[in-house]
Structure formats: C-alpha cells, structure tokens
Design an enzyme around this catalytic site. Sequence first.
Site, PDB file in Angstrom:
ATOM      1  N   GLU A   1      -0.146   7.595   6.345  1.00 29.95           N
ATOM      2  CA  GLU A   1       1.069   7.146   5.897  1.00 29.95           C
ATOM      3  C   GLU A   1       1.366   7.272   4.473  1.00 29.95           C
ATOM      4  O   GLU A   1       2.564   7.734   3.868  1.00 29.95           O
ATOM      5  CB  GLU A   1       1.175   5.623   6.201  1.00 29.95           C
ATOM      6  CG  GLU A   1       1.144   5.146   7.702  1.00 29.95           C
ATOM      7  CD  GLU A   1       0.950   3.636   7.697  1.00 29.95           C
ATOM      8  OE1 GLU A   1       1.640   3.088   6.701  1.00 29.95           O
ATOM      9  OE2 GLU A   1       0.204   3.078   8.518  1.00 29.95           O
TER      10      GLU A   1
ATOM     11  N   SER B   1       0.984  -1.251  -0.094  1.00 27.79           N
ATOM     12  CA  SER B   1       0.013  -0.042  -0.140  1.00 27.79           C
ATOM     13  C   SER B   1       0.912   1.265   0.034  1.00 27.79           C
ATOM     14  O   SER B   1       0.564   2.207  -0.670  1.00 27.79           O
ATOM     15  CB  SER B   1      -1.101   0.014   1.336  1.00 27.79           C
ATOM     16  OG  SER B   1      -1.585   1.105   1.440  1.00 27.79           O
TER      17      SER B   1
ATOM     18  N   ARG C   1      10.456  -8.353   7.937  1.00 29.76           N
ATOM     19  CA  ARG C   1      11.667  -8.908   8.595  1.00 29.76           C
ATOM     20  C   ARG C   1      12.548  -8.154   9.141  1.00 29.76           C
ATOM     21  O   ARG C   1      12.776  -6.761   8.913  1.00 29.76           O
ATOM     22  CB  ARG C   1      12.535  -9.668   7.448  1.00 29.76           C
ATOM     23  CG  ARG C   1      11.776 -10.496   6.505  1.00 29.76           C
ATOM     24  CD  ARG C   1      11.515 -11.812   6.997  1.00 29.76           C
ATOM     25  NE  ARG C   1      12.715 -12.536   7.469  1.00 29.76           N
ATOM     26  CZ  ARG C   1      12.829 -13.858   8.085  1.00 29.76           C
ATOM     27  NH1 ARG C   1      11.432 -14.347   8.581  1.00 29.76           N
ATOM     28  NH2 ARG C   1      13.932 -14.518   8.490  1.00 29.76           N
TER      29      ARG C   1
ATOM     30  N   HIS D   1       6.330   3.547  10.238  1.00 26.39           N
ATOM     31  CA  HIS D   1       5.612   2.572  11.491  1.00 26.39           C
ATOM     32  C   HIS D   1       4.310   3.380  11.861  1.00 26.39           C
ATOM     33  O   HIS D   1       4.234   4.429  11.711  1.00 26.39           O
ATOM     34  CB  HIS D   1       6.484   2.801  12.749  1.00 26.39           C
ATOM     35  CG  HIS D   1       6.041   2.042  13.963  1.00 26.39           C
ATOM     36  ND1 HIS D   1       6.138   0.487  13.965  1.00 26.39           N
ATOM     37  CD2 HIS D   1       5.697   2.476  14.998  1.00 26.39           C
ATOM     38  CE1 HIS D   1       5.759   0.204  15.256  1.00 26.39           C
ATOM     39  NE2 HIS D   1       5.436   1.396  15.645  1.00 26.39           N
TER      40      HIS D   1
END
Length: 218
Positions: free
Chosen positions: A176, A15, A93, A111
């Site tokens: 975001e 996204s 990861r 974040h």
Amino acid sequence: MTRLRTAILISGRGSNMDALIAAARSPDFPAEIALVLSNRPDAPGLAKAKAAGIAVAAVDHKIYAGREEFERSLQLVLETYRIDFICLAGFMRLFTPWFIGQWTGRMLNIHPALLPSHRGLHTHERALADGVKIHGCTVHFVVPEMDEGPIVAQAAVPVLDGDTPDTLGARVLSQEHVIYPLALRLVASGSVRIEGNRVLGAMAESDAALVAPAAEAP
C-alpha cells in the site's frame, strides 16, 4: 509546476498518510499535501502530520445529527484550505452521494484487497478463509458504491501456507505504501484518464518495477 493541493483524510494513525507525505516532499512530485483532516480529534495521525509541518483539522462526526450535516462541515474546511484533491487513508466513514458528487474524479481511496474481490472489512481474514493464493491492495477513484470505482493501481502479494491475518496484512500494507504515492503521482500529473470504469494511461517502466516484485514469492 503547479502542484495539486491535496488533503489526506484519516481516522487513525495514518500509515498511508506517512507514505504520501514522504513522497510529496520531492520537489518534482505533482501534488502537495496541504491538509490532513480527521473525523476523530484524537486521531494519532494528526499529531504526526502537525510535526511534519502540515496543516491539520478535525471535524468530529459524533456531534452531527446525520451524515450530510457532517459532510457539509467537512466541505467547508476543504474549501477554506483551497483543496483540489482528496486521498482517503484509513478514513472510516462512508460518504453520501452528495459529498462524492462534489469530488467526482478528484478523490482516491486505498483498499486492502485486489478489487473487485473482498470489498468491505476484514479483507485479510476473508482472503485466507477463501483460500486464495494471491492477495493485495487497490487504489481506486471513489464512487457512491462502496469499494467500486475506476482502478488506478494494484499490487499483489503471495498468500503463504503459514499466514495469519496479521502477517498477510503486514505484507499487503508494505505494498500500500508503494502504490498509493504512485497512484497519486499518476493522477496529479495528468498521466491517466477515466473512460467508463477504467483508468487508462501509460505507466513508466520504473513505476511498473516498483509494483511487480510484490507478486513474486519470497
């Protein structure tokens, strides 16, 4: 203008990748998206990036004995594509200090919380459980410690009485998509600098106007 060759690392649908690709289509954007790379060969975002005309690659972490072996293969791919900068966009990861050391000051992450609050996973659920009135998202440089590193940009959204993790998360995600391209533009243009754990540099009024409305109640 020399544009910063940037790789977007994803694990899923991408996204935020979409927002970065859209921003980089502008000829005056100081970074070009030269590669989308995933640790999951079946990540839906790879097909979207390929359809947008961007080079894609996958390095399946499951076939490696350890994290550093996986990261060394990742590094070879990045070097092959002459990548200057990395944007993590839902890349699930954790990196070893070795890999982060290769990209110190050249790797951003987004974040879904207002760091330093709510590091880690399940940020929207935890924000609601903690009863905060303001939640949001953060773009920061990556350092060995998880969800730390100098902060480039943040956007805040109000927490409403009827919010669920999904409704709150959707409102955060929309911000975001605003601040990640903004942060990449600021860094790639050389408008900011890192001093200690702070990112310093002037933000244009137009940039501030993009972020400020997010903190207002509807």
